[in-house]
Design an enzyme around this catalytic site. Sequence first.
Site, PDB file in Angstrom:
ATOM      1  N   VAL A  46       3.015   1.336  -0.529  1.00 11.91           N
ATOM      2  CA  VAL A  46       3.514   1.017   0.810  1.00 11.91           C
ATOM      3  C   VAL A  46       4.726   0.095   0.730  1.00 11.91           C
ATOM      4  O   VAL A  46       5.697   0.266   1.448  1.00 11.91           O
ATOM      5  CB  VAL A  46       2.398   0.358   1.655  1.00 11.91           C
ATOM      6  N   CYS A  47       4.679  -0.878  -0.174  1.00 12.39           N
ATOM      7  CA  CYS A  47       5.734  -1.893  -0.230  1.00 12.39           C
ATOM      8  C   CYS A  47       7.091  -1.439  -0.745  1.00 12.39           C
ATOM      9  O   CYS A  47       8.104  -2.028  -0.389  1.00 12.39           O
ATOM     10  CB  CYS A  47       5.295  -3.072  -1.094  1.00 12.39           C
TER      11      CYS A  47
END
Lengths: 175, 216
Positions: A46-47
């Site tokens: 996600v990051c």
Amino acid sequence: MLKPGDPAPDFDLPSAVAGRATRTRLRDLKNELVVLFFYPHDFSFVCPTEVTGFNHALADFKAEQSAVLGASVDSVDSHIRWAEELGGIGYPLLADEGGKLARAFGVLDDKEPVALRATFILDSKRAVAYALASPFNVGRSISETLRVVRAIRTGHLCPADWEPGVAFGPNELKY
Amino acid sequence: MQDGVLTTAGVLFGLSGAVSDRSQVILAALASTAAGALSMAAGAYLGTRAEAEVLQGELERTRKQARERPYIVQEGLLRELAKEGLDREAAYRVVKLLSVSPRALLTTAEQKMYGYGGGMMGNAALDGLVMGVAFVAGALFPLVPFFLIPSKDLGLAAALGATALALFSVGYFQGWLAHSGQRWRCGVRFVTIAIGAAVAGYLIGMAISPLGASAG
């Protein structure tokens, strides 16, 4: 969570920059503004868009006399390998192991414990000029952060969605 | 199967204590067997179907998520692997490797995140049929000797023996399936429970028989 006007806690942390380990001290940064963004973890699906997004826009931030710093609770070694995995990151990734810095900014999620997705823009006196926290599963907008940096640097009242080139509001008005 | 054995044996012994007419006992046991088999079959059918529908819904949700937002499935799988002891980086690399094949990623995510394995979707009709047939098969053990032997007392004794034998076999088989070293103990446990149920049923029948006499 720190709010605009609060003094930013000073820090001196191990960091990874351009594939090597070093240290980053807030007081040593000479830039007019400092963009400090926290993210939960290295090696996440996600990051990376945020970490790489700030890297792609690094020249734009530098042009605005702003330093960019990323921070998570991972180690420097992890940051180095993560940055390599992402194709190289040109700004410091702070190793906030234990989450002391995140706690000082009021953005440590004690349950995990990892930092929230939070972004702070520190002004020239290293006070918080802007603060934002986002849900874990929602990535932040790099262009919005850059827009806010530009807006802060004008020193003027900036209306909603202000962009460079758009007229400033009269100083007597409040938005 | 043991439900069929126990329920039918309970009816036989309980009614034998309360009712003197052997044919009435047989009729009640047959009715109980039919009702029990249908009830068990319907329960198994509905249970399997409901479970399959819930599983299907979850699977479709996960598949849709994997298509539209694969990073959520990837992150979920990464967390599960990390919980099982892989460090975050190793878990990330495993998930990234699996992500080369969307099908491999999805199958692994289903297993790790939701505990689904291939073939977990039960066949509701088959489950219902098997449950009903097993119940009837179990019921035949006490029912057949009682039906074939004209003497009520001898029939009861034979039914008791057949019940004990059937339950012992079920218990022993269960121990064998579980690779237990105590298969005989498993068998004896089943028999003890059966005899306890039969004796309790008989005593309850004896106790309520005056109620039947006064009602008649």
